[in-house]
Design an enzyme around this catalytic site. Structure first.
Site, PDB file in Angstrom:
ATOM      1  N   ASP A 114       1.847  -1.206  11.823  1.00 12.29           N
ATOM      2  CA  ASP A 114       0.506  -1.595  11.362  1.00 12.29           C
ATOM      3  C   ASP A 114       0.134  -3.021  11.782  1.00 12.29           C
ATOM      4  OD1 ASP A 114       0.080   0.883  10.210  1.00 12.29           O
ATOM      5  OD2 ASP A 114       0.926   0.274   8.282  1.00 12.29           O
ATOM      6  N   GLN A 141       4.787   9.170   7.186  1.00 14.57           N
ATOM      7  CA  GLN A 141       3.929  10.076   6.420  1.00 14.57           C
ATOM      8  C   GLN A 141       4.412  11.510   6.595  1.00 14.57           C
ATOM      9  OE1 GLN A 141      -0.059   9.197   7.706  1.00 14.57           O
ATOM     10  NE2 GLN A 141      -0.084   7.221   6.684  1.00 14.57           N
ATOM     11  N   LYS A 150       0.837  -1.215   0.000  1.00 18.58           N
ATOM     12  CA  LYS A 150       0.000   0.000   0.000  1.00 18.58           C
ATOM     13  C   LYS A 150       0.870   1.262   0.000  1.00 18.58           C
ATOM     14  CE  LYS A 150      -2.787   0.996   3.714  1.00 18.58           C
ATOM     15  NZ  LYS A 150      -2.699   2.408   4.173  1.00 18.58           N
ATOM     16  N   ARG A 163      -7.436  -3.171   9.386  1.00 18.67           N
ATOM     17  CA  ARG A 163      -6.498  -4.133  10.000  1.00 18.67           C
ATOM     18  C   ARG A 163      -7.137  -4.840  11.199  1.00 18.67           C
ATOM     19  NH1 ARG A 163      -2.466  -3.498   6.540  1.00 18.67           N
ATOM     20  NH2 ARG A 163      -1.861  -1.365   6.030  1.00 18.67           N
TER      21      ARG A 163
HETATM   22  C1  S3P Z   1       2.448   4.844   6.174  1.00 13.83           C
HETATM   23  C2  S3P Z   1       3.052   5.152   7.367  1.00 13.83           C
HETATM   24  C3  S3P Z   1       2.537   4.717   8.668  1.00 13.83           C
HETATM   25  C4  S3P Z   1       1.563   3.570   8.533  1.00 13.83           C
HETATM   26  C5  S3P Z   1       0.555   3.792   7.444  1.00 13.83           C
HETATM   27  C6  S3P Z   1       1.242   3.989   6.104  1.00 13.83           C
HETATM   28  C7  S3P Z   1       3.029   5.367   4.920  1.00 13.83           C
HETATM   29  O1  S3P Z   1       1.867   5.809   9.276  1.00 13.83           O
HETATM   30  O2  S3P Z   1       0.897   3.340   9.760  1.00 13.83           O
HETATM   31  O3  S3P Z   1      -0.319   2.677   7.345  1.00 13.83           O
HETATM   32  O4  S3P Z   1       2.662   4.868   3.832  1.00 13.83           O
HETATM   33  O5  S3P Z   1       3.877   6.264   5.002  1.00 13.83           O
HETATM   34  P1  S3P Z   1       2.646   6.930  10.126  1.00 13.83           P
HETATM   35  O6  S3P Z   1       3.536   7.669   9.224  1.00 13.83           O
HETATM   36  O7  S3P Z   1       1.556   7.805  10.670  1.00 13.83           O
HETATM   37  O8  S3P Z   1       3.371   6.178  11.199  1.00 13.83           O
END
Ligand code: S3P
Length: 439
Positions: free
Chosen positions: A321, A167, A22, A394
Site C-alpha cells: 500500500d 484478502q 485498517k 493513498r
Molecule cells: C489488505 C490486504 C492488501 C492491501 C489492502 C488491505 C487486508 O490487499 O492492499 O489495503 O486488509 O487484507 P491484497 O490482499 O489485495 O493484497
C-alpha cells in the site's frame, strides 16, 4: 468534491499517533462478531472502509456500541450471524467484500455483496474460485461484484494462491472455520497475517508455518477482550504512518515521531526500503499487544539525504500500500529508483501504476510506468499544480506530502477519499507544522 490546498514548508516537527490499523480494525469487527461474548476494542479505525464492515455486520444482527474511545462488539458466536434483508454494501472496501465472501460462503443462509462503482471494477474471481473449490456457491458477475453467495456446507482444501493477497488468504481461512477437515493455504509471498494472529488469540486451531497456513473447523471463538485483558488495543496503522515518515524524510528541517505504530514484519517493507535509501529512521520497539499479537513501536524520522533503490520480490508485498508514497520519495532520492514485481498495484482502489505516474508528472516528476511497476528519476524539484486523487485515498495523501516540498501550492482534487483510511489527516499534519486546508 473537496479540494485540498497544500503550501510548501521547510519545517516539520512533533510527535503524533496515527489512527488504528485498517486491516486489523476490519478483522477485529468481523471476528469480534463471531466470538462467544463481548469484545471491547480501543483504537478502532473509524474510516469509511471499516464503517462499511461495521454496517454489514449490523445488517447481519451483530450489535456494535460506541463508548467514548472504545467500541464494543457483541459477538453472537461462530453460528450467530443472521441473513441480511438487503444486499450488504461494502462501499469502496475490497477488504470488506473479500473477507465477507469467505465468511459467508459456509453460512446456512444466502447473501449478496455490493459496493460503489470503484469496488465493482476490482477482481473478485480470486476469492470466488478457491471458495467454490471448497464446495461453496459464490457467483460473481464475470469476475466482478455484485457477488451472490448461496450458503453451502464446505470442505477443507489445499490451495496454492496464484497471487500474494492477504484478502484472498483471509477469505479462505474464514471459510475454513466452517469447513469439514483441514484447510491449507500456500502463499507465494509473505502477506499480512493479522487474521491468523487474531484467530490464534481467540483460540482457533490455526497454524502458520512459513508461507503455509492451516486452519480447522471451529465451533467457538473467545472474545478479543477477556477478564484478564479487558481491552483489545489496535496499533496505529503503519500504512498511514508512512505519509508522516515520508514527510519527515523529505521536508528540509524535520523531526517527527509516530507513536505506537504496528510493526508486524509482514507490513514493514517501507521501513526496510527507507533504511536502504539511507533515511534517518529509528524504530523503538514498545512491546507486543496481546499474546500472539501485534508488535508496536515508536518510529522517529529526520530529514534525510536519500539514494535510489531497486525494489522487487518479497518486499513488494510487505509494502504493497506504500507505493504511491514511495514514488514521491524516489523523486527526491539521488539516482534512478526501479520498482518491479508490483503488478498488483494495477488492481488496487485505482490502477496505481497509471494514476501515480499521471499525477506525479503533473508536478514535474520524471516517472515512467512499466508493466509491473515504475521507474523514477530522482533529484527532481517538484513544482505546484492541480492534481487529482482519482478517488484513491493513498494517492491523495501521497500528493499532499508532495505538496509540502513542491515549489508552489499543490491542489489535490477529490481529496475527501482520504477519510477512507486516515481520519483526521489534515489536523494531524497541521499539528506538525504543515500548511494545508480544504475547500
Ligand atoms: C489488505 C490486504 C492488501 C492491501 C489492502 C488491505 C487486508 O490487499 O492492499 O489495503 O486488509 O487484507 P491484497 O490482499 O489485495 O493484497
Amino acid at each position: 468534491m473537496t479540494r485540498l490546498f497544500i503550501q510548501p514548508i521547510s519545517r516539520l516537527e512533533g510527535s503524533v499517533h496515527v489512527p488504528g490499523d485498517k486491516s486489523i480494525s476490519h478483522r477485529a469487527l468481523l471476528l469480534g462478531g463471531l466470538a462467544d461474548g463481548d469484545s471491547t476494542i480501543e483504537g478502532l479505525l473509524k474510516g469509511s472502509d471499516c464503517m462499511a464492515t461495521f454496517g454489514c455486520l449490523r445488517a447481519m444482527g451483530i450489535a456494535v456500541e460506541e463508548e467514548n474511545q472504545r467500541v464494543i462488539v457483541h459477538g453472537r458466536g461462530v453460528h450467530g450471524l443472521q441473513e441480511s434483508s438487503h444486499p450488504l454494501d461494502c462501499v469502496r472496501s475490497g477488504t470488506t467484500m473479500r473477507l465477507l465472501a469467505g465468511l459467508l460462503a459456509g453460512q446456512k443462509f444466502n447473501s449478496k455483496l455490493n459496493g460503489d462503482e470503484q469496488l465493482l471494477r476490482r477482481p473478485m474471481r480470486r476469492v470466488a474460485d478457491p471458495l467454490n473449490q471448497m464446495g461453496a456457491d459464490v457467483r460473481t458477475k464475470n469476475g466482478f461484484a455484485p457477488i451472490e453467495i448461496h450458503g453451502k456446507a464446505l470442505n477443507g482444501i489445499q490451495y496454492k494462491m496464484p497471487v500474494s493477497s492477504a484478502q484472498v488468504k483471509s477469505a479462505i481461512v474464514l471459510a475454513g472455520l466452517y469447513a469439514k477437515g483441514e484447510t491449507v493455504v500456500h502463499q507465494p509471498g509473505p502477506t499480512r497475517d493479522h487474521t491468523e494472529r487474531m484467530l490464534a488469540f481467540m483460540g482457533a486451531r490455526i497454524e502458520e508455518d512459513g508461507l503455509t497456513v492451516r486452519v480447522t473447523e471451529t465451533e467457538k471463538l473467545l472474545p478479543l477482550s477477556r477478564t484478564n485483558k479487558p481491552v483489545f488495543f489496535i496499533p496505529g496503522d503503519i500504512s498511514s504512518a508512512a505519509f508522516i515518515m515520508a514527510a519527515g524524510c523529505l521536508v528540509a528541517d524535520a523531526q517527527v515521531c509516530v507513536q505506537r505504530v504496528g510493526v508486524n514484519p509482514t507490513r514493514t517493507g517501507l521501513l526496510d526500503v527507507l533504511a536502504e535509501m539511507g533515511a534517518q529512521v529509528r524504530v523503538d520497539l514498545q512491546g507486543i499487544v496481546h499474546d500472539k499479537g501485534e508488535p508496536v513501536a515508536d518510529v522517529t524520522v529526520e530529514s534525510s539525504r536519500l539514494k535510489a533503490v531497486s525494489i522487487g520480490g518479497e518486499v513488494v508485498v510487505r509494502m504493497i500500500d506504500e507505493f504511491p508514497m514511495l514514488a514521491v520519495i524516489a523523486s527526491q532520492a539521488q539516482g534512478k529508483t526501479i520498482v518491479r514485481n508490483a503488478e498488483e498495484l494495477r488492481v488496487k482502489e485505482t490502477d496505481r501504476i497509471a494514476t501515480v505516474v499521471e499525477e506525479l508528472r503533473k508536478l514535474g516528476a520524471k516517472i515512467d510506468a512499466t508493466d509491473d511497476g515504475f521507474i523514477v528519476e530522482g533529484s527532481t524539484p517538484l513544482h505546484g499544480g492541480l492534481v487529482n486523487s482519482h478517488g484513491d485515498h493513498r494517492l491523495a495523501m501521497a500528493l499532499a506530502i508532495a505538496g509540502l516540498i513542491a515549489k508552489e501550492t499543490v491542489v489535490v482534487e477529490r481529496a475527501e477519499c482520504i477519510g477512507d483510511s486516515f481520519t483526521g489527516f489534515i489536523p494531524l499534519m497541521q499539528s506538525l507544522g504543515a500548511v494545508m486546508h480544504e475547500e
